[in-house]
Design a protein around this motif. Sequence first.
Motif, mmCIF file in Angstrom:
data_model
loop_
_atom_site.group_PDB
_atom_site.id
_atom_site.type_symbol
_atom_site.label_atom_id
_atom_site.label_comp_id
_atom_site.label_asym_id
_atom_site.label_seq_id
_atom_site.Cartn_x
_atom_site.Cartn_y
_atom_site.Cartn_z
ATOM 1 N N LEU A 20 48.325 29.124 44.852
ATOM 2 C CA LEU A 20 46.945 29.136 44.343
ATOM 3 C C LEU A 20 46.163 30.320 44.900
ATOM 4 O O LEU A 20 45.400 30.975 44.173
ATOM 5 N N ASP A 21 46.360 30.592 46.180
ATOM 6 C CA ASP A 21 45.627 31.687 46.818
ATOM 7 C C ASP A 21 45.994 33.050 46.230
ATOM 8 O O ASP A 21 45.163 33.969 46.225
ATOM 9 N N ARG A 22 47.231 33.183 45.735
ATOM 10 C CA ARG A 22 47.719 34.506 45.321
ATOM 11 C C ARG A 22 47.695 34.751 43.811
ATOM 12 O O ARG A 22 47.852 35.898 43.387
ATOM 13 N N ILE A 23 47.494 33.710 43.009
ATOM 14 C CA ILE A 23 47.457 33.924 41.550
ATOM 15 C C ILE A 23 46.034 34.114 41.030
ATOM 16 O O ILE A 23 45.848 34.411 39.845
ATOM 17 N N ARG A 24 45.049 33.996 41.878
ATOM 18 C CA ARG A 24 43.652 34.020 41.435
ATOM 19 C C ARG A 24 43.303 35.226 40.550
ATOM 20 O O ARG A 24 42.679 35.060 39.493
ATOM 21 N N PRO A 25 43.666 36.464 40.919
ATOM 22 C CA PRO A 25 43.225 37.609 40.116
ATOM 23 C C PRO A 25 43.863 37.692 38.738
ATOM 24 O O PRO A 25 43.381 38.445 37.884
ATOM 25 N N TRP A 26 44.947 36.939 38.506
ATOM 26 C CA TRP A 26 45.710 37.074 37.267
ATOM 27 C C TRP A 26 45.352 36.036 36.215
ATOM 28 O O TRP A 26 45.765 36.155 35.053
ATOM 29 N N GLY A 74 36.128 26.382 37.159
ATOM 30 C CA GLY A 74 36.168 27.837 37.202
ATOM 31 C C GLY A 74 36.956 28.410 38.355
ATOM 32 O O GLY A 74 37.762 27.730 39.009
ATOM 33 N N PRO A 75 36.744 29.706 38.636
ATOM 34 C CA PRO A 75 37.450 30.370 39.741
ATOM 35 C C PRO A 75 37.129 29.724 41.090
ATOM 36 O O PRO A 75 36.075 29.107 41.273
ATOM 37 N N TYR A 76 38.035 29.897 42.019
ATOM 38 C CA TYR A 76 37.932 29.266 43.334
ATOM 39 C C TYR A 76 38.235 30.309 44.403
ATOM 40 O O TYR A 76 38.747 31.388 44.127
ATOM 41 N N GLY A 77 37.914 29.974 45.646
ATOM 42 C CA GLY A 77 38.177 30.880 46.757
ATOM 43 C C GLY A 77 39.563 30.689 47.340
ATOM 44 O O GLY A 77 40.336 29.827 46.904
ATOM 45 N N VAL A 78 39.885 31.489 48.348
ATOM 46 C CA VAL A 78 41.154 31.359 49.057
ATOM 47 C C VAL A 78 41.071 30.161 50.000
ATOM 48 O O VAL A 78 40.102 30.021 50.753
ATOM 49 N N PHE A 79 42.088 29.302 49.962
ATOM 50 C CA PHE A 79 42.079 28.098 50.803
ATOM 51 C C PHE A 79 42.747 28.335 52.151
ATOM 52 O O PHE A 79 42.270 27.842 53.172
ATOM 53 N N SER A 139 33.012 35.705 43.235
ATOM 54 C CA SER A 139 31.977 36.198 42.317
ATOM 55 C C SER A 139 32.547 37.227 41.345
ATOM 56 O O SER A 139 32.171 37.261 40.158
ATOM 57 N N VAL A 140 33.463 38.067 41.807
ATOM 58 C CA VAL A 140 34.101 39.048 40.918
ATOM 59 C C VAL A 140 35.041 38.350 39.943
ATOM 60 O O VAL A 140 35.112 38.701 38.759
ATOM 61 N N LEU A 141 35.766 37.335 40.421
ATOM 62 C CA LEU A 141 36.651 36.594 39.528
ATOM 63 C C LEU A 141 35.859 35.871 38.437
ATOM 64 O O LEU A 141 36.334 35.735 37.307
ATOM 65 N N ARG A 142 34.668 35.423 38.765
ATOM 66 C CA ARG A 142 33.829 34.792 37.732
ATOM 67 C C ARG A 142 33.474 35.805 36.646
ATOM 68 O O ARG A 142 33.452 35.478 35.450
ATOM 69 N N LEU A 143 33.207 37.025 37.040
ATOM 70 C CA LEU A 143 32.912 38.062 36.050
ATOM 71 C C LEU A 143 34.153 38.389 35.217
ATOM 72 O O LEU A 143 34.052 38.583 33.995
#
Length: 362
Positions: free
Chosen positions: A139-145, A181-186, A268-272
């Motif tokens: 989960l922590d590493r797939i966020r940007p994709w 929506g998008p989430y932070g690193v856990f 915040s960037v992932l939300r954009l």
Amino acid sequence: MRTVGVEEELLLVDEGTGEPLTRAAAVLASADAAPRETSVESELHGQQIEFATRPCADLGELANEIRRLRADTDRHARGAGARIAAVATSPLPVSPQVNEGERYRWIMEKFGSTADEQLTCGCHVHVSVDSDEEGVAVLDRIRPWLPQLLALSANSPFWQGQETGYGSYRARVWNRWPSAGPYGVFGSAEEYHAQVAAMVATGVLHDEGMVYFDARLSHHWPTVEIRVADVCLDPRTPVLLAALSRALVDTAAREAADGVPPAPVPTSVLRLASWQAARSGLDSDLLHPLHHTPAPPRETLDALLDHVGEALEANGDLARARTELDRLLGEGNGARVQRERYAKGEGLGEVVRECVRRTAGD
């Protein structure tokens, strides 16, 4: 090889007018009485239905499962005087009807209009993981994709009879839930579960099932559940999503094992990036997953293929993924299909009827 499964939420519509119909209870009754197993479930509203495939290691088997389940669900819908349409929002105006049940009543009382308007259909991909610890590292590493998967699947340009200007307006409606929506690193499974428990303890959410992150640990199965996509019009597209999702999980798990830290992309960037993917679909610039500046869809998807190419090849999925990405970029996703039909002067009812036909793979 990791197994992968797909859940699809589908709209129940009148075959003649294209209008959504409240027939979920009848469809479920028909499916329950059928001798062949069909994993069909209700959703929040009576105008939609959901099915789930079995876990599959082979994507050819998964493709057959999706086609079989779409056909079975459509057969049960026909018996209830409806058809299924793989559209993420109704193109025609609709007054959603909430299903019975204590949980659904609680959600309606708590969230009011936000819940009432959630007649939206998504596609959820489950990929097996060895443990919660591995799952959270993924989960922590797939966020940007994840925004790229949303752009590929975009299939909801109309809302209440109006053109929205978005490829996926479902994503905008869905993100009105406070937990979506998008989430932070856990950082760890312990921290993930602590955050989920804290969210439920606020009383804002009914239960853990209402933690609507774009990707999460399944609370039923030993899987990472990637939930960002619209339901896809063409039955080949969820197979592509499954291939890319499994490859993302494989790549992230390998990075974690090798000590590669997650990319420090602010939420915040992932939300954009997610907003841009919902707005653009595959028809204009997205935010590049590595440097988060505007780039053509082909460039961002090539970056995704580069990132997961080794895993795709190891799974035997690379040729399929390239072929399907080329097809989507050329022919367009569900949002483009709907808009092109409408631009030809067809009414929204005819747009829905075309979507019914394509849902079955015709």
